[in-house]
Design an enzyme around this catalytic site. Structure first.
Site, mmCIF file in Angstrom:
data_model
loop_
_atom_site.group_PDB
_atom_site.id
_atom_site.type_symbol
_atom_site.label_atom_id
_atom_site.label_comp_id
_atom_site.label_asym_id
_atom_site.label_seq_id
_atom_site.Cartn_x
_atom_site.Cartn_y
_atom_site.Cartn_z
ATOM 1 N N SER A 1 3.563 -2.201 10.432
ATOM 2 C CA SER A 1 5.008 -2.316 10.653
ATOM 3 C C SER A 1 5.583 -3.676 10.233
ATOM 4 O O SER A 1 6.453 -4.232 10.907
ATOM 5 C CB SER A 1 5.364 -1.997 12.115
ATOM 6 O OG SER A 1 5.009 -0.659 12.423
ATOM 7 N N GLY B 1 2.908 -1.071 4.340
ATOM 8 C CA GLY B 1 3.002 0.348 4.011
ATOM 9 C C GLY B 1 4.452 0.743 3.752
ATOM 10 O O GLY B 1 4.989 0.549 2.658
ATOM 11 N N GLU C 1 -5.384 -4.885 10.609
ATOM 12 C CA GLU C 1 -4.370 -3.855 10.815
ATOM 13 C C GLU C 1 -4.648 -3.114 12.127
ATOM 14 O O GLU C 1 -5.428 -2.153 12.148
ATOM 15 C CB GLU C 1 -4.401 -2.831 9.661
ATOM 16 C CG GLU C 1 -4.050 -3.402 8.309
ATOM 17 C CD GLU C 1 -3.414 -2.339 7.397
ATOM 18 O OE1 GLU C 1 -2.399 -2.657 6.788
ATOM 19 O OE2 GLU C 1 -3.931 -1.206 7.323
ATOM 20 N N GLY D 1 2.705 2.205 10.937
ATOM 21 C CA GLY D 1 3.692 3.281 10.829
ATOM 22 C C GLY D 1 4.427 3.598 12.115
ATOM 23 O O GLY D 1 5.098 4.620 12.213
ATOM 24 N N GLU E 1 -6.781 4.752 8.030
ATOM 25 C CA GLU E 1 -6.546 6.175 7.731
ATOM 26 C C GLU E 1 -7.778 6.794 7.085
ATOM 27 O O GLU E 1 -8.083 7.969 7.302
ATOM 28 C CB GLU E 1 -5.301 6.305 6.834
ATOM 29 C CG GLU E 1 -4.028 6.060 7.635
ATOM 30 C CD GLU E 1 -2.885 5.438 6.846
ATOM 31 O OE1 GLU E 1 -2.897 5.494 5.610
ATOM 32 O OE2 GLU E 1 -1.973 4.891 7.500
ATOM 33 N N HIS F 1 -9.537 1.260 5.066
ATOM 34 C CA HIS F 1 -8.260 1.465 5.764
ATOM 35 C C HIS F 1 -8.468 2.399 6.953
ATOM 36 O O HIS F 1 -9.259 3.335 6.885
ATOM 37 C CB HIS F 1 -7.218 2.054 4.800
ATOM 38 C CG HIS F 1 -5.834 1.977 5.348
ATOM 39 N ND1 HIS F 1 -5.366 2.870 6.295
ATOM 40 C CD2 HIS F 1 -4.824 1.103 5.130
ATOM 41 C CE1 HIS F 1 -4.123 2.540 6.611
ATOM 42 N NE2 HIS F 1 -3.765 1.470 5.926
ATOM 43 N N ASN G 1 0.870 -1.184 0.000
ATOM 44 C CA ASN G 1 0.000 0.000 0.000
ATOM 45 C C ASN G 1 0.904 1.231 0.000
ATOM 46 O O ASN G 1 1.491 1.566 1.022
ATOM 47 C CB ASN G 1 -0.898 -0.039 1.248
ATOM 48 C CG ASN G 1 -1.739 1.225 1.383
ATOM 49 O OD1 ASN G 1 -1.781 2.074 0.480
ATOM 50 N ND2 ASN G 1 -2.417 1.355 2.514
ATOM 51 N N TRP G 2 0.995 1.856 -1.159
ATOM 52 C CA TRP G 2 1.925 2.987 -1.276
ATOM 53 C C TRP G 2 1.381 4.256 -0.636
ATOM 54 O O TRP G 2 2.079 5.260 -0.548
ATOM 55 C CB TRP G 2 2.249 3.242 -2.765
ATOM 56 C CG TRP G 2 2.987 2.122 -3.441
ATOM 57 C CD1 TRP G 2 3.324 0.907 -2.909
ATOM 58 C CD2 TRP G 2 3.488 2.113 -4.789
ATOM 59 N NE1 TRP G 2 3.987 0.145 -3.835
ATOM 60 C CE2 TRP G 2 4.105 0.859 -5.000
ATOM 61 C CE3 TRP G 2 3.472 3.045 -5.837
ATOM 62 C CZ2 TRP G 2 4.708 0.523 -6.215
ATOM 63 C CZ3 TRP G 2 4.055 2.699 -7.042
ATOM 64 C CH2 TRP G 2 4.672 1.451 -7.229
ATOM 65 N N LYS G 3 0.111 4.230 -0.252
ATOM 66 C CA LYS G 3 -0.531 5.418 0.361
ATOM 67 C C LYS G 3 -0.312 6.642 -0.529
ATOM 68 O O LYS G 3 -0.247 6.509 -1.743
ATOM 69 C CB LYS G 3 -0.037 5.606 1.801
ATOM 70 C CG LYS G 3 -0.196 4.318 2.634
ATOM 71 C CD LYS G 3 -0.007 4.511 4.114
ATOM 72 C CE LYS G 3 -0.201 3.187 4.835
ATOM 73 N NZ LYS G 3 -0.071 3.279 6.292
HETATM 74 P P1 13P Z 1 3.127 0.336 7.757
HETATM 75 O O1 13P Z 1 3.601 -0.936 7.114
HETATM 76 O O2 13P Z 1 3.876 1.538 7.285
HETATM 77 O O3 13P Z 1 3.023 0.221 9.234
HETATM 78 O O4 13P Z 1 1.616 0.568 7.222
HETATM 79 C C1 13P Z 1 0.705 -0.458 7.317
HETATM 80 C C2 13P Z 1 -0.496 -0.090 6.538
HETATM 81 O O5 13P Z 1 -1.248 0.790 6.907
HETATM 82 C C3 13P Z 1 -0.756 -0.820 5.287
HETATM 83 O O6 13P Z 1 -2.018 -0.547 4.801
#
Ligand code: 13P
Length: 251
Positions: free
Chosen positions: A213, A234, A167, A173, A97, A95, A9-11
């Site tokens: 993470s 992420g 998640e 993160g 976020e 998600h 997931n490149w966000k």
């Molecule tokens: P991280 O791997 O940066 O913790 O993010 C996880 C995430 O939100 C994947 O959708």
């Protein structure tokens, strides 16, 4: 057997040229991997260019969100049909976020889920508790609320085409991943819920990814857990080296 699925997931990262570079590097290094299903989810603006790179390869394309209406006056939104037309086989929905910053709810996730399934795009539905919810002993309640309500009203066949990503928000993160025991406990609970909703055969077929993470160093112990079928990644998906290593460490 459930095939391991690793999705990046490149966000909101990578402009078009950066996306092309990253997708090309991933393709070059992972072109011959069949054992693990590999998905990359760039931002909307890069989907078309990345599709040119991943088309007819073992790397699948995914989006990070969609809207549930087919078309019309919905400024800024992107439909499932549009995602299909640009080559998406997967789409992340729900998600944390989006739940936290953009008003996503189980009800909106459920509408998106249904339109994606109709378009034959596989949804990756994110669920998971916040830190304060875990601390106050509500982890299972939150997971149940997300799973039961986000995934309501679909058939067994549709459920099998759907991927769930557990998640925990406190692990996203932060560099602090759920331990393998914490992940397995949550995943097993999700599978139990799926069994209650759709029966054991369906529950056994649905893939449940862990996200939060995930790094090359911790992926192996996570996927060795009985109910952990891959990862939604992420930060570690933003560099070719770490994403490639992470996938290879699943073999
Ligand atoms: P991280 O791997 O940066 O913790 O993010 C996880 C995430 O939100 C994947 O959708």
């Amino acid at each position: 057997m459930r095939r391991v699925i690793i999705a990046g997931n490149w966000k909101m990262n990578k402009n078009i040229s950066e996306s092309i570079d990253l997708a090309n590097s991933i393709k070059r290094s992972l072109y011959d991997i069949e054992e693990v299903e590999i998905v990359i989810c760039p931002p909307f603006t890069s989907l078309s260019d990345v599709n040119e790179i991943t088309m007819e390869t073992n790397i699948k394309l995914g989006a990070q969100d969609c809207f549930w209406e087919k078309e019309g006056a919905f400024t800024g939104e992107v439909s499932a049909g549009m995602l299909k037309s640009v080559g998406c086989e997967y789409c992340i929905i729900g998600h944390s976020e989006r739940r936290q910053f953009f008003g996503e709810t189980n009800e909106t996730v459920n509408k998106k889920l249904k339109v994606l399934l109709k378009e034959n795009i596989k949804p990756i539905v994110c669920v998971g508790e916040k830190l304060e919810e875990r601390k106050s002993g509500r982890t299972f309640d939150v997971i149940k609320d997300h799973v039961v309500n986000s995934l309501a009203g679909i058939s067994k066949e549709e459920m099998v085409r759907t991927v769930i990503a557990y998640e925990p928000v406190w692990a996203i993160g932060t560099g602090v991943n759920a331990t393998k025991e914490q992940a397995e406990e949550a995943h097993k609970y999700i599978r139990t819920l799926l069994g209650q909703m759709h029966g054991d055969d369906v529950a056994k077929s649905v893939r449940i990814q862990y996200g939060g993470s995930v790094k090359p160093e911790n992926i192996k112990e996570l996927i060795l857990q009985e109910d952990v079928d891959g990862a939604l990644v992420g930060g570690a998906s933003l560099k070719a080296d770490s994403f490639v290593q992470l996938v290879k460490n699943c073999l």
